[in-house]
Design a protein around this motif. Sequence first.
Motif, PDB file in Angstrom:
ATOM      1  N   UNK A 163       0.912  -0.967  -0.163  1.00 23.01           N
ATOM      2  CA  UNK A 163       0.111  -0.139  -0.011  1.00 23.01           C
ATOM      3  C   UNK A 163       0.913   1.011  -0.099  1.00 23.01           C
ATOM      4  N   UNK A 164       0.709   2.044  -1.034  1.00 16.26           N
ATOM      5  CA  UNK A 164       1.478   3.532  -1.173  1.00 16.26           C
ATOM      6  C   UNK A 164       2.782   3.202  -0.944  1.00 16.26           C
ATOM      7  N   UNK A 165       3.343   2.373  -1.362  1.00 20.65           N
ATOM      8  CA  UNK A 165       4.742   1.998  -1.170  1.00 20.65           C
ATOM      9  C   UNK A 165       5.447   2.241  -0.051  1.00 20.65           C
ATOM     10  N   UNK A 166       4.573   2.005   1.148  1.00 22.79           N
ATOM     11  CA  UNK A 166       5.253   2.215   2.434  1.00 22.79           C
ATOM     12  C   UNK A 166       5.621   0.689   2.964  1.00 22.79           C
ATOM     13  N   UNK A 167       6.506   0.564   3.772  1.00 30.39           N
ATOM     14  CA  UNK A 167       6.960  -1.004   4.158  1.00 30.39           C
ATOM     15  C   UNK A 167       5.863  -1.624   4.879  1.00 30.39           C
ATOM     16  N   UNK A 168       5.396  -2.748   4.654  1.00 25.77           N
ATOM     17  CA  UNK A 168       4.596  -3.572   5.230  1.00 25.77           C
ATOM     18  C   UNK A 168       4.988  -4.090   6.463  1.00 25.77           C
ATOM     19  N   UNK A 169       4.099  -3.976   7.573  1.00 30.39           N
ATOM     20  CA  UNK A 169       4.634  -4.350   8.910  1.00 30.39           C
ATOM     21  C   UNK A 169       4.075  -5.886   8.973  1.00 30.39           C
ATOM     22  N   UNK A 170       2.880  -6.227   8.350  1.00 31.38           N
ATOM     23  CA  UNK A 170       2.295  -7.493   8.445  1.00 31.38           C
ATOM     24  C   UNK A 170       1.287  -7.710   7.226  1.00 31.38           C
ATOM     25  N   UNK A 171       1.200  -8.892   6.747  1.00 37.19           N
ATOM     26  CA  UNK A 171       0.416  -9.458   5.780  1.00 37.19           C
ATOM     27  C   UNK A 171      -0.693 -10.508   6.456  1.00 37.19           C
ATOM     28  N   UNK A 172      -1.535 -11.078   5.409  1.00 31.85           N
ATOM     29  CA  UNK A 172      -2.346 -12.086   5.845  1.00 31.85           C
ATOM     30  C   UNK A 172      -2.601 -13.134   4.978  1.00 31.85           C
ATOM     31  N   UNK A 173      -2.413 -14.266   5.711  1.00 34.11           N
ATOM     32  CA  UNK A 173      -2.500 -15.563   5.025  1.00 34.11           C
ATOM     33  C   UNK A 173      -3.272 -16.713   5.831  1.00 34.11           C
ATOM     34  N   UNK A 174      -4.167 -17.131   4.977  1.00 37.57           N
ATOM     35  CA  UNK A 174      -5.058 -18.132   5.876  1.00 37.57           C
ATOM     36  C   UNK A 174      -5.564 -17.572   6.967  1.00 37.57           C
ATOM     37  N   UNK A 175      -5.931 -16.497   7.087  1.00 31.94           N
ATOM     38  CA  UNK A 175      -6.579 -15.937   8.223  1.00 31.94           C
ATOM     39  C   UNK A 175      -5.731 -15.420   9.359  1.00 31.94           C
ATOM     40  N   UNK A 176      -4.530 -15.389   9.132  1.00 31.03           N
ATOM     41  CA  UNK A 176      -3.470 -15.302  10.106  1.00 31.03           C
ATOM     42  C   UNK A 176      -2.521 -14.036   9.577  1.00 31.03           C
ATOM     43  N   UNK A 177      -1.975 -13.230  10.566  1.00 27.29           N
ATOM     44  CA  UNK A 177      -1.045 -12.307  10.417  1.00 27.29           C
ATOM     45  C   UNK A 177       0.314 -12.681  10.230  1.00 27.29           C
TER      46      UNK A 177
END
Length: 139
Positions: A54-68
């Motif tokens: 999002x907006x080129x900002x570093x991602x702190x966490x993603x989502x996979x299979x309902x988990x962070x």
Amino acid sequence: MTQITQFHLAFPVRDLDEARRFYGGVMGCPMGRSDVSYQDFDFFGHHLVAHISGEGKPLQGGRFDGEDVPIPHFGMNLDREAWEALARRLRDAGIAFHEEPHLRLKGKPGQHVTMFLFDPSGNALEFKSFDDPEQTFIP
């Protein structure tokens, strides 16, 4: 040491469609499973996962299979014997897990066990073992 089969890298991208065009189209990497927040790629036999930042900002966490999950992270897809031995070694060393070893995608294609931890410098590591390694890149 058991033979290593696939390096795994999850990294942030600013736009998933852009990543799909570049890695899938330009680079020719077959695409695997995906949703609105990530896209798997078969990166010359290795497991690459682009997560939207999002907006080129570093991602702190993603989502996979309902988990962070922490992004970015890297690790290996191991055979089950090597994965279990590593989990025992980490537990015996008193390493704190970010995510304890557990089953993910239960009953779905791509079912695998996984564990997350951080190295002393704060780098996120994930180690996986797929029930069927042929399902690593399935959509």
